[in-house]
Write a protein that holds these residues in place. Structure first.
Motif, PDB file in Angstrom:
ATOM      1  N   ARG A1087      40.253  38.562  37.171  1.00  0.00           N
ATOM      2  CA  ARG A1087      41.392  37.657  37.344  1.00  0.00           C
ATOM      3  C   ARG A1087      42.685  38.407  37.598  1.00  0.00           C
ATOM      4  NH1 ARG A1087      43.628  33.196  32.917  1.00  0.00           N
ATOM      5  NH2 ARG A1087      45.247  32.296  34.282  1.00  0.00           N
ATOM      6  N   ASN A1088      42.890  39.482  36.924  1.00  0.00           N
ATOM      7  CA  ASN A1088      44.147  40.221  37.059  1.00  0.00           C
ATOM      8  C   ASN A1088      43.982  41.548  37.798  1.00  0.00           C
ATOM      9  OD1 ASN A1088      45.598  38.253  35.492  1.00  0.00           O
ATOM     10  ND2 ASN A1088      44.623  39.116  33.658  1.00  0.00           N
ATOM     11  N   SER A1089      42.830  41.735  38.429  1.00  0.00           N
ATOM     12  CA  SER A1089      42.572  43.004  39.098  1.00  0.00           C
ATOM     13  C   SER A1089      43.407  43.134  40.368  1.00  0.00           C
ATOM     14  CB  SER A1089      41.080  43.130  39.444  1.00  0.00           C
ATOM     15  OG  SER A1089      40.850  44.301  40.188  1.00  0.00           O
ATOM     16  N   GLU A1090      43.911  44.333  40.590  1.00  0.00           N
ATOM     17  CA  GLU A1090      44.629  44.603  41.834  1.00  0.00           C
ATOM     18  C   GLU A1090      43.662  44.880  42.988  1.00  0.00           C
ATOM     19  OE1 GLU A1090      47.832  44.457  42.401  1.00  0.00           O
ATOM     20  OE2 GLU A1090      48.283  43.840  40.346  1.00  0.00           O
ATOM     21  N   ASP A1091      42.432  45.235  42.632  1.00  0.00           N
ATOM     22  CA  ASP A1091      41.432  45.552  43.658  1.00  0.00           C
ATOM     23  C   ASP A1091      40.672  44.279  44.017  1.00  0.00           C
ATOM     24  OD1 ASP A1091      42.116  48.295  43.563  1.00  0.00           O
ATOM     25  OD2 ASP A1091      40.849  48.547  41.776  1.00  0.00           O
ATOM     26  N   THR A1092      41.370  43.447  44.761  1.00  0.00           N
ATOM     27  CA  THR A1092      40.796  42.139  45.112  1.00  0.00           C
ATOM     28  C   THR A1092      39.519  42.279  45.917  1.00  0.00           C
ATOM     29  OG1 THR A1092      43.072  41.315  45.206  1.00  0.00           O
ATOM     30  CG2 THR A1092      41.343  39.893  46.101  1.00  0.00           C
ATOM     31  N   PHE A1093      39.477  43.265  46.832  1.00  0.00           N
ATOM     32  CA  PHE A1093      38.295  43.433  47.667  1.00  0.00           C
ATOM     33  C   PHE A1093      37.063  43.742  46.814  1.00  0.00           C
ATOM     34  CE2 PHE A1093      41.100  44.993  51.409  1.00  0.00           C
ATOM     35  CZ  PHE A1093      41.513  43.687  51.628  1.00  0.00           C
ATOM     36  N   ASN A1114      34.822  29.564  33.438  1.00  0.00           N
ATOM     37  CA  ASN A1114      36.155  29.802  32.870  1.00  0.00           C
ATOM     38  C   ASN A1114      37.055  30.528  33.854  1.00  0.00           C
ATOM     39  OD1 ASN A1114      35.293  28.622  30.500  1.00  0.00           O
ATOM     40  ND2 ASN A1114      34.667  30.567  29.569  1.00  0.00           N
ATOM     41  N   LEU A1115      36.486  31.496  34.565  1.00  0.00           N
ATOM     42  CA  LEU A1115      37.269  32.238  35.546  1.00  0.00           C
ATOM     43  C   LEU A1115      37.740  31.318  36.652  1.00  0.00           C
ATOM     44  CD1 LEU A1115      38.358  34.916  36.673  1.00  0.00           C
ATOM     45  CD2 LEU A1115      36.101  35.287  37.739  1.00  0.00           C
ATOM     46  N   ARG A1116      36.882  30.400  37.080  1.00  0.00           N
ATOM     47  CA  ARG A1116      37.232  29.462  38.153  1.00  0.00           C
ATOM     48  C   ARG A1116      38.373  28.554  37.691  1.00  0.00           C
ATOM     49  NH1 ARG A1116      32.669  27.252  38.562  1.00  0.00           N
ATOM     50  NH2 ARG A1116      31.742  28.660  40.109  1.00  0.00           N
ATOM     51  N   SER A1117      38.311  28.072  36.451  1.00  0.00           N
ATOM     52  CA  SER A1117      39.374  27.205  35.921  1.00  0.00           C
ATOM     53  C   SER A1117      40.690  27.959  35.802  1.00  0.00           C
ATOM     54  CB  SER A1117      38.955  26.659  34.547  1.00  0.00           C
ATOM     55  OG  SER A1117      37.793  25.866  34.664  1.00  0.00           O
ATOM     56  N   SER A1118      40.610  29.197  35.340  1.00  0.00           N
ATOM     57  CA  SER A1118      41.823  30.013  35.216  1.00  0.00           C
ATOM     58  C   SER A1118      42.459  30.245  36.565  1.00  0.00           C
ATOM     59  CB  SER A1118      41.477  31.343  34.543  1.00  0.00           C
ATOM     60  OG  SER A1118      40.940  31.134  33.246  1.00  0.00           O
ATOM     61  N   LEU A1119      41.634  30.568  37.557  1.00  0.00           N
ATOM     62  CA  LEU A1119      42.161  30.818  38.904  1.00  0.00           C
ATOM     63  C   LEU A1119      42.731  29.537  39.497  1.00  0.00           C
ATOM     64  CD1 LEU A1119      39.456  33.225  40.404  1.00  0.00           C
ATOM     65  CD2 LEU A1119      41.823  33.773  39.837  1.00  0.00           C
ATOM     66  N   ALA A1120      42.149  28.376  39.192  1.00  0.00           N
ATOM     67  CA  ALA A1120      42.687  27.107  39.680  1.00  0.00           C
ATOM     68  C   ALA A1120      44.097  26.897  39.159  1.00  0.00           C
ATOM     69  CB  ALA A1120      41.772  25.959  39.281  1.00  0.00           C
ATOM     70  N   SER A1121      44.333  27.224  37.894  1.00  0.00           N
ATOM     71  CA  SER A1121      45.681  27.117  37.330  1.00  0.00           C
ATOM     72  C   SER A1121      46.628  28.085  38.017  1.00  0.00           C
ATOM     73  CB  SER A1121      45.630  27.402  35.832  1.00  0.00           C
ATOM     74  OG  SER A1121      44.791  26.482  35.175  1.00  0.00           O
ATOM     75  N   VAL A1141      42.339  33.457  47.882  1.00  0.00           N
ATOM     76  CA  VAL A1141      41.115  34.022  48.467  1.00  0.00           C
ATOM     77  C   VAL A1141      40.066  34.226  47.389  1.00  0.00           C
ATOM     78  CG1 VAL A1141      40.168  35.982  49.742  1.00  0.00           C
ATOM     79  CG2 VAL A1141      42.450  35.137  50.283  1.00  0.00           C
ATOM     80  N   LEU A1142      40.510  34.710  46.218  1.00  0.00           N
ATOM     81  CA  LEU A1142      39.571  34.925  45.125  1.00  0.00           C
ATOM     82  C   LEU A1142      38.995  33.592  44.644  1.00  0.00           C
ATOM     83  CD1 LEU A1142      38.387  37.108  43.282  1.00  0.00           C
ATOM     84  CD2 LEU A1142      40.336  36.780  41.748  1.00  0.00           C
ATOM     85  N   MET A1143      39.847  32.554  44.635  1.00  0.00           N
ATOM     86  CA  MET A1143      39.379  31.225  44.234  1.00  0.00           C
ATOM     87  C   MET A1143      38.310  30.717  45.204  1.00  0.00           C
ATOM     88  SD  MET A1143      39.696  28.752  42.068  1.00  0.00           S
ATOM     89  CE  MET A1143      39.024  27.104  41.992  1.00  0.00           C
ATOM     90  N   ASN A1144      38.523  30.924  46.500  1.00  0.00           N
ATOM     91  CA  ASN A1144      37.541  30.475  47.504  1.00  0.00           C
ATOM     92  C   ASN A1144      36.198  31.175  47.332  1.00  0.00           C
ATOM     93  OD1 ASN A1144      38.896  28.459  48.916  1.00  0.00           O
ATOM     94  ND2 ASN A1144      39.996  29.956  50.182  1.00  0.00           N
ATOM     95  N   SER A1145      36.214  32.423  46.871  1.00  0.00           N
ATOM     96  CA  SER A1145      34.951  33.140  46.695  1.00  0.00           C
ATOM     97  C   SER A1145      34.119  32.544  45.572  1.00  0.00           C
ATOM     98  CB  SER A1145      35.227  34.621  46.401  1.00  0.00           C
ATOM     99  OG  SER A1145      35.856  34.777  45.128  1.00  0.00           O
ATOM    100  N   LEU A1146      34.754  31.760  44.674  1.00  0.00           N
ATOM    101  CA  LEU A1146      34.028  31.142  43.564  1.00  0.00           C
ATOM    102  C   LEU A1146      33.661  29.693  43.832  1.00  0.00           C
ATOM    103  CD1 LEU A1146      36.060  32.544  40.531  1.00  0.00           C
ATOM    104  CD2 LEU A1146      33.803  33.271  41.317  1.00  0.00           C
ATOM    105  N   MET A1147      34.105  29.153  44.952  1.00  0.00           N
ATOM    106  CA  MET A1147      33.818  27.760  45.275  1.00  0.00           C
ATOM    107  C   MET A1147      32.442  27.656  45.937  1.00  0.00           C
ATOM    108  SD  MET A1147      36.376  26.337  43.993  1.00  0.00           S
ATOM    109  CE  MET A1147      36.213  24.638  44.537  1.00  0.00           C
ATOM    110  N   PRO A1148      31.829  26.468  45.862  1.00  0.00           N
ATOM    111  CA  PRO A1148      30.479  26.303  46.448  1.00  0.00           C
ATOM    112  C   PRO A1148      30.484  26.549  47.951  1.00  0.00           C
ATOM    113  CG  PRO A1148      31.391  24.201  45.729  1.00  0.00           C
ATOM    114  CD  PRO A1148      32.322  25.240  45.224  1.00  0.00           C
TER     115      PRO A1148
END
Length: 1616
Positions: A1087-1093, A1114-1121, A1141-1148
């Motif tokens: 969630r807080n990583s600078e290395d998004t890739f 939980n990570l998906r909910s946190s990123l949604a906020s 972008v990170l949120m999209n990677s967790l979506m279906p």
């Protein structure tokens, strides 16, 4: 008169043995059969059968044609009865073969229950006749079937054995191998191989009876019936085959397998048989196989059973000698001679039994045999003949002159017969000389008669040999003549021939030859040699006399003792020749080259004869010392040099040789003669191997050879190279070993500059191939020289790679020879050249570094294969030292950056194109890449496509190397991981690359597939999932990727993609527990990583193990906020927020994927993301925020996932969603990631719009506007290229023409439209220039080469049928190629009129062959598309569409090039093609052409066409009437108060058919004038491809000038 053959008696009724008669009871026969079979099978009993037959009083043989008919009464089955009746038919091979096959099926079907007794009895009756049938196939099948029957019914067959064993065993001696093999196999099948000998023994009486009966009673007509013509020949062949087999069987039972007691029991029968003329008459029968069988039988009896022959010697002499010798013995002469030899050895006096009118009848008969020659026998015929002659009693050999001469004349006649091969010459004449010796050895032969025989039958042979012309023509010529004469001397020499060793013969015989006649011949030879005073007197006869004389003396002297009187005589004569030659040369200097040649031949043939004479040896030495330098300018110099080299072989003093050789070579080189190169070349060619080490290297000669080498290689001088070929043979002797090195150095320089098209015709390569074939050792030593870094092998590798298209060429052959010649002892020196070559090969991987200007790069696969080949030849300890040097150094592929040519790093200096978002798994990460603006480093020498090409070549090369297991294992761990990373990075770049060429695209696709397969195999061999310990290669690779993927650079993006692929493959292969995956995520702090890739790549790679994980929910909910809290002010630089972008990677990722995400949170996230855009205003107004394509794309992805979650929630957000889609489409009328994801969102919205009222209301509100914008979007994309580029901006079509070939359909069609408009523009310009130009200037549009090249690719009908077969779709490349070709034809027809370069015939041949006009039902086209074919609406991959297009092109060809089509049509000779073309044209094409012509004529007549008044030079009024129903045009012209009328009628197959022009009314013209007017109008249409309008205009023009003779002449001249 009673026919003895029809006297019937119970067959085999008795068996005579001496005075006793043994009764053959059933028990006896069965017991005999059981004796044979007892050890073979348990199926044989002692069942009784009717009394067996004897063989002493046989009347009819079982194979006779006139025998009793078959008894088929016991057969109940009518079908089997028919089979046997068919087998009984005569001369019906096919019927019998079919019947045998049917009977075989019947037998196989009855194997279990056993064969019927009636069928078995019938088969035993018919088997003997079928076994000797005329047909080979019938005989073969008969024996095979007989073996099947007997092996399956052994007990039942026992009683029939006496009557079938004879033909069965005789079948093994059938003259056809397949039949004899079938008979033998059937016997083995029945009795077993080990019992065959017992069969011959037990059934000896039955075999004897059968063979005796056949030999005594059968004749040609009894075996085959009355026969004439061809049938008579077949009957004769059958008779010979049967008799020959029986006689061979008799020989077998007498010799090989019959015990003496068995034969002795039938001794009286044998004596009786051998005492009958019937058997011995076959000794002179016309068939050779029968004769050979009789001779073999006789020889067998002479060995084991002479007692059978002794009572019948008179009969044998009469048949075998008296009557056999005069008849031709072709095919049996060797057996005949062997028989006579054996007969003479056993009974020498048998020749005295030969009776005749003359006392010497026996020798006359032998002379008759000899005079017929070998009669096709091998050369050992003469050896046999000589042996027979020596065995004859002396009383038989002629002792009178006439008898001897007649006999020897017969001998010579046989030797020189027209059919005697030259291979017989030596043995035949040796046999002749032996016969003469035998006659000369006769006691009581007078000395005068012996002298006469020698003078008339021996001496003339040697006269003819030496002088080629004696009184008697013996025809002893050719290379074998000397050997023949030497053999004659050996035969006649008393010291070699014991029979001639008496002193009287020596005094009266041989001494005459060597002293009297020999001295006469010697005088003739010497007189001819001495008599030559100058070169004009030299003739071939003079030279041949001397050489033949020397050859005879030399060869004979080698075969007799040195101290013999003959040797002394010959040595004296030989030395005399030498003296005469030396004297002549000293006297006449340069005028007698023939004498010099004789001297050289004398020294070469037998120098030992000279060395025995000390005075002659000194004289020879003085000659070479004093006279040879004087002879250099003369033509004799080469010959005398050769003579000197022969003389050197016997000199021990090296000082003498060195001084003499140096002096003469220097004298020769200092002379001004033009032929000194030729002289030296002959010295090189004839230099004896024995002189190596004796003759020194002369410096002047060495320098001369170096000059020739320079000229031969540098100037490609053929004469100089021929000189060097000879020089190379003597290197190390006359010239130094370094000569080859000098040549190879010059060749290396030339080879390094060769281009691929020069390979096949390169003189340098031809010379190098010669070196590889003939001096491989020198070539290999040159290549491997460690003192110099030779580049020959490297240059050959480069040339071989450039000339791969030439197949097996000269470079391949040279390289293979060198590599085969390189021996690899374990030494550094031998590996040095391989190491050097491999290092140089690396430079060829990167184009431009070492390539000569203009060369194409060498295929990288070839370079890698060569490097691996040399690597494999390198010694083991050297491999480890050079393995790391074979892969590219790190600075070439630098990831972190360094100085040098950073090829692969260059590709990571800028972000990839946005379209990568659509095709890569990390998708939106492409929007997070930080653009550093690219590098402007001065050290960078490549960019763009060039950088990619270089990187791809390096990657392919490196990958080919590491595929070798040994190479891979020798790399150190760090180099392995770095190499694998570079390969995987290049593979990821290749996936995103839009390559400029098809080849590069195919290479890239293949590379990606192979690399991933290679890595997948490595991953399968890994111990498990990824471990951070880094102990294995895979773990170490993963750690390196984690390190490189940090940050937001392009390199990090691609490295993260590789990491994703690696982890996902490991998870799929080895599995990853959810707990381990969660531990991975927690440690990373996603969630807080600078290395998004890194975070996104790991989340996506482990998505399967993390399914249903609470941690991910939980990570998906946190990123949604986090995403909901992003404000518009935080979005800058046209990038998407990393959290989004990170949120999209967790979506279906699909509709079926279900995640735990609350609806309220989803609704909150949806509304907050929509606030980033101004969607309340007019949707037609572009907002600045829309420019951020990254944000729109990622937002559309998120909304696409959220819509299904909130589909039941009411509210105004539905209208904002549709406005969002409209905004995304209107921002860019092109296909981009933004428009794509908006389309995907629209697709979701359109699917669920009926779930609530607000949703549905919004859909219908914006539906029409959405459709309108969507249509505009696709129209914009499809026509953008044509609308945005004005045609007049194209200065040339060089960049457009290639788009017509091998490109996708939209690109080809767009290119077609551009070229179409461009040609129109160019033709308009030409029309303007033509109007302003002079009359003699020509302005005709020319078909461009690019269009012609497409036309030349017109496929054949066979090829097109392969591509489109039974309606199957074309492949992509095939469809593009065919489409490009046909579009080119359409352009040519539309714009270039009658232009044709000979290519239209090929198109027409293709059209009508593919349309199938020669078939009864051909293709029926769509009539609406014949005239107008829409290229953008057709399915090009179907057979029907291609046929429709071909019909359209045929219509265009008739419309624009009718004269060319008619020329092709008139050239057709196949009436089916002519008829088919006529029918097809009349039904489908001509109606359209005729309608077009008549419509144009109507418009012209009404003045609606510009040509109606153009060119009119008269006020004459003409009227035109068109009648479409009858295809007629009527032209009327008023003349005063009358009307002239002309009728033009078009044929149904116009324009293939000729139009008819009739003069209905002729007014004011003569017949000649009127005929000329009609002829002119007719020719315009029929011959020049003109239209009806052209014909009418010409008629009007001619009409106005027809009043003068000049006009008439012009009209006629136009159409002569």
């Amino acid at each position: 008169m009673t026919n003895s053959y029809l006297e019937t008696a119970p067959p085999y009724t008795s068996f005579h043995c001496g005075q006793a008669q043994l009764s053959r009871t059933p028990t006896l026969v069965t017991s005999k059969f059981c004796l044979v079979m007892s050890k073979t099978s348990n199926n044989f009993g002692t069942s009784a059968f009717p009394a067996a037959s004897g063989f002493g009083s046989l009347a009819i043989s079982p194979i006779s044609h006139v025998g009793e008919p078959l008894d088929l009464s016991a057969i109940c089955d009518s079908s089997i009865l028919i089979i046997f009746k068919n087998l009984s038919k005569k001369e019906h091979e096919n019927t019998k073969v079919k019947a045998l096959e049917e009977l075989s099926n019947v037998i196989e079907g009855a194997r279990e229950r056993g064969i019927d007794e009636g069928v078995l009895s019938a088969w035993m009756q018919i088997y003997p006749r079928l076994s000797v049938d005329l047909s080979r196939r019938v005989r073969q099948l008969t024996h095979a079937l007989h073996g099947t029957i007997c092996s399956a019914n052994k007990k039942k067959v026992a009683k029939f054995m006496p009557q079938i064993i004879g033909p069965w065993l005789c079948g093994t001696y059938d003259n056809d191998r397949t039949v004899s093999k079938a008979a033998r196999e059937s016997l083995i099948k029945t009795f077993g191989l080990d019992k065959l000998k017992k069969v011959w023994e037990v059934y000896h009486p039955d075999i004897l009876a059968y063979c005796t009966n056949i030999i005594e009673r059968e004749q040609v007509h009894t075996l085959s019936g009355e026969a004439h013509g061809k049938n008579a020949e077949e009957a004769e062949a059958k008779f010979a085959r049967v008799i020959g087999a029986c006689i061979s069987a008799l020989r077998h039972i007498i010799t090989a397998d019959a015990p003496l007691e068995t034969v002795s029991e039938a001794a009286e029968l044998y004596r009786e048989l051998f005492g009958k003329p019937t058997l011995w008459e076959f000794a002179y029968y016309a068939n050779s196989s029968i004769r050979s069988a009789v001779y073999n039988l006789l020889r067998a009896c002479l060995i084991t059973h002479q007692a059978f022959l002794e009572p019948n010697l008179d009969l044998i002499v009469k048949s075998v000698i008296t009557k056999s010798m005069p008849v031709p013995q072709t095919g049996s002469v060797s057996d005949y001679l062997d028989t006579l030899i054996q007969l003479t050895e056993v009974y020498p006096a048998i020749w005295l039994l030969v009776k005749g009118k003359k006392s010497n009848r026996a020798i006359q008969l032998l002379g008759q045999l000899i005079s017929q020659g070998p009669q096709g026998a091998q050369p050992d015929f003469w050896t046999r003949l000589n042996r027979l002659f020596y065995l004859l009693p002396e009383a038989v050999i002629p002792a009178d002159r006439q008898g001897i001469e007649d006999f020897l004349d017969a001998y010579i006649h046989g030797i020189n017969g027209p059919t005697v091969s030259r291979t017989h010459a030596l043995l035949s004449w040796t046999s002749y000389f032996g016969a003469v010796c035998k006659i000369l050895s006769l006691k009581g032969l007078s000395a005068d008669l012996k002298q006469l025989i020698l003078d008339s039958r021996i001496v003339p042979i040697y006269e003819e040999y030496l002088l080629e012309g004696g009184k008697f023509k013996f025809r002893i010529t050719g290379a074998i003549a000397t050997a023949i004469c030497v053999n004659g001397l050996l035969k006649l020499s008393p010291e070699k021939n014991i029979a001639l060793s008496d002193s009287s013969l020596k005094a009266d015989g041989l001494d005459v030859i060597f002293m009297t006649q020999w001295s006469n011949l010697e005088k003739i030879v010497f007189s001819r040699v001495k008599g030559v005073k100058n070169s004009s007197e030299i003739t071939p006869e003079v030279f041949s006399v001397g050489v033949r004389w020397l050859q005879l003396l030399a060869e004979f002297s080698k075969l007799i003792p040195e101290d013999s009187s003959d040797a002394k005589l010959l040595s004296k004569s030989y030395r005399k020749v030498i003296r005469v030659c030396l004297e002549n040369l000293e006297e006449h200097k340069d005028n007698v080259p023939v004498v010099a040649t004789l001297l050289e031949r004398a020294l070469a043939l037998s120098p030992s004869l000279i060395w025995r004479d000390a005075q002659l040896r000194l004289a020879t030495e003085d000659f070479f010392n004093a006279q040879l330098p004087v002879l250099h300018p003369s033509p004799m110099a080469p010959v005398v040099f050769k003579a000197m080299m022969h003389w050197f072989r016997f000199i021990d003093s090296t000082d003498t040789i060195e001084a003499l050789w140096t002096e003469n070579i220097n004298a020769l080189l200092s002379s001004k003669e033009d032929n000194k190169a030729e002289i030296i070349g002959e010295i090189f060619r004839d230099f004896p191997a024995e002189l190596r080490g004796k003759v020194p290297c002369v410096p002047a000669l060495v320098e001369y050879v170096r000059e020739k080498a320079q000229k031969a290689v540098a100037e490609d001088d053929d004469e100089a190279w021929a000189f060097m070929v000879g020089a190379l043979k003597v290197q190390g002797a006359l010239i130094p070993e370094s000569t080859a090195d000098r040549i190879l150095e010059l060749i290396t320089l030339r080879v390094s500059d060769l281009s691929p098209h020069e390979v096949e015709n390169s003189g340098s390569l031809l010379k190098l191939e010669y070196m590889a074939r003939n001096h491989l050792h020198s070539l290999v030593a040159f290549v491997q020289d460690p003192s110099k870094e030779r580049e020959l092998l490297y240059n050959l590798v480069c040339l071989e790679g450039l000339a791969l298209d030439l197949g097996d060429n000269i470079v391949n052959r040279i390289s293979q020879s060198i590599e085969a010649g390189i021996q690899m002892p374990e030494s550094v020196h031998d590996a040095h050249i391989l190491t050097l070559t491999m290092a140089k090969i690396i430079t060829q991987v990167v184009p431009g570094q070492e390539e000569p200007h203009g060369r194409d790069p060498i295929p990288v696969d070839f370079l890698a294969s060569k490097a691996l080949h040399f690597f494999g030849q390198t010694p083991g300890e050297r491999k480890l030292a050079i393995v790391n040097a074979l892969v590219f150094p790190d600075e070439e592929w630098s990831i972190h950056g360094s100085k040098g040519k950073l090829h692969i790093r260059r590709l990571f200096e800028k972000p990839p194109r946005p379209g990568v978002d659509l095709v890569n798994p990390l998708s939106g990460c492409v929007y997070l890449i930080e653009d550093n603006g690219g590098s402007s480093s001065e050290n960078s020498d490549v960019s763009g496509d060039c950088a990619y090409q270089v990187s791809l070549r390096i990657a392919i090369y490196t990958f080919k190397l590491i595929q070798d297991p040994i190479f891979y294992e020798l790399l150190d761990k760090n180099t392995r991981s770095q190499t694998l990373i570079k390969l995987l990075l290049t593979a990821e770049i290749t996936k995103d690359r839009l390559t400029p060429t098809v080849k590069m695209r195919l290479d890239g696709q293949s590379f990606v597939s192979e690399v991933q397969s290679f890595m997948a195999a490595r991953l399968k061999a890994h111990h498990g999932f990824f471990s951070e310990t880094g102990y294995t290669d895979i773990d170490f690779l993963g750690l390196k990727l984690l390190e490189i993927s940090r940050g937001r650079s392009t390199m990090a993006f691609y490295s993260a993609r590789v990491l994703y692929w690696l982890l996902s493959e490991l998870a799929e292969i080895h599995g990853c527990p959810q707990k381990a995956a969660e531990g991975f995520i927690e440690k990373l702090g996603v969630r807080n990583s600078e290395d998004t890739f890194i975070a996104i790549s790991i989340l996506l790679a482990l998505s399967q193990p993390l399914t249903g994980s609470k941690l991910i929910d939980n990570l998906r909910s946190s990123l949604a906020s986090d995403v909901s809290g992003i404000s518009l002010a935080q979005i800058t630089d046209n990038r998407a927020p990393p959290k989004l972008v990170l949120m999209n990677s967790l979506m279906p990722k699909s509709k079926d994927e279900d995640i735990s995400f609350p609806t309220q949170r989803a609704m909150f996230l949806l509304r907050n993301t929509l606030t980033w855009f101004d969607l309340d205003g007019n949707t037609d107004t572009n907002n600045s925020i829309v420019v951020n394509e990254a944000l729109v794309s990622e937002t559309a992805k998120l909304l696409k996932s959220l819509v299904p979650m909130v589909k039941e929630v009411y509210g105004s957000h539905w209208q904002y969603l549709y406005r969002f889609v409209l905004m995304g489409w209107k921002c860019s009328f092109k296909i981009s990631p933004m428009t794509y994801w908006c389309m995907k969102l629209y697709d979701i919205l359109k699917t669920n719009y009926k779930d609530n009222d607000d949703y549905e209301e919004a859909f219908y509100k914006y539906e029409k506007e959405l459709h309108k914008v969507l249509i505009q979007l696709f129209e914009s994309v499809q026509t953008r290229l044509v609308r945005e580029i004005p045609v007049d901006e194209f200065k040339s079509m060089d960049a457009i023409y290639p788009l017509l070939r091998g490109m996708p359909k939209p690109i080809q069609e767009t290119a077609y439209e551009i070229v179409h408009q461009y040609i129109q523009m160019q033709q308009e310009q030409i029309s303007i220039e033509a109007a302003l130009a002079r009359e003699d200037d020509e302005f005709a549009p020319q078909v461009t080469f690019e269009l012609l090249s497409l036309v030349m690719e017109t496929p054949s009908a066979e090829k097109l049928e392969e591509l489109v077969f039974d309606g199957m779709a074309l492949g992509e490349l095939a469809e593009e190629s065919i489409r490009g070709c046909f579009l080119a034809w359409r352009l040519i027809f539309c714009h270039f009129g009658n232009a044709d370069g000979g290519y239209l015939d090929k198109l027409l041949d293709l059209t009508f062959q593919f349309l199938g006009i020669t078939r009864s039902r051909f293709f029926e086209p769509n009539r609406n598309q014949i005239k107008f074919f829409h290229i953008d609406e057709e399915n090009w991959s179907s057979e029907k569409s291609i046929k429709q297009l071909l019909t359209h092109l045929y219509y265009l060809s008739l419309l624009y090039t009718p004269s060319l089509v008619k020329t092709w049509f008139m050239a057709q000779t196949n009436w089916q093609i002519v008829t088919g073309v006529e029918n097809y044209t009349e039904n489908y094409i001509s109606p359209l052409i005729i309608d077009t012509e008549l419509t144009a004529m109507s418009e012209w007549a009404a003045g609606e066409l510009p040509s109606a008044t153009a060119g009119s030079s008269t006020d004459i009024d003409i009227q035109v009437r068109v009648s479409r129903s009858v295809r007629e045009v009527t032209i009327t012209c008023p003349i005063e108060d009358q009307t002239m009328e002309l009728l033009i009628r078009l044929p149904p197959i116009f324009p293939l058919g000729k139009p008819e022009i009739e003069g209905v009314k002729k007014v004011g013209f003569t017949e000649q004038q009127w005929k000329a007017l009609k002829l002119a109008s007719h020719a315009v249409i029929a011959l020049q491809g003109g239209s009806i309008i052209d014909a009418v205009m010409l008629f009007r023009k001619n009409y106005s000038g027809a009043g003068t003779d000049v006009a008439i002449e012009e009209v006629c001249y136009m159409f002569q």
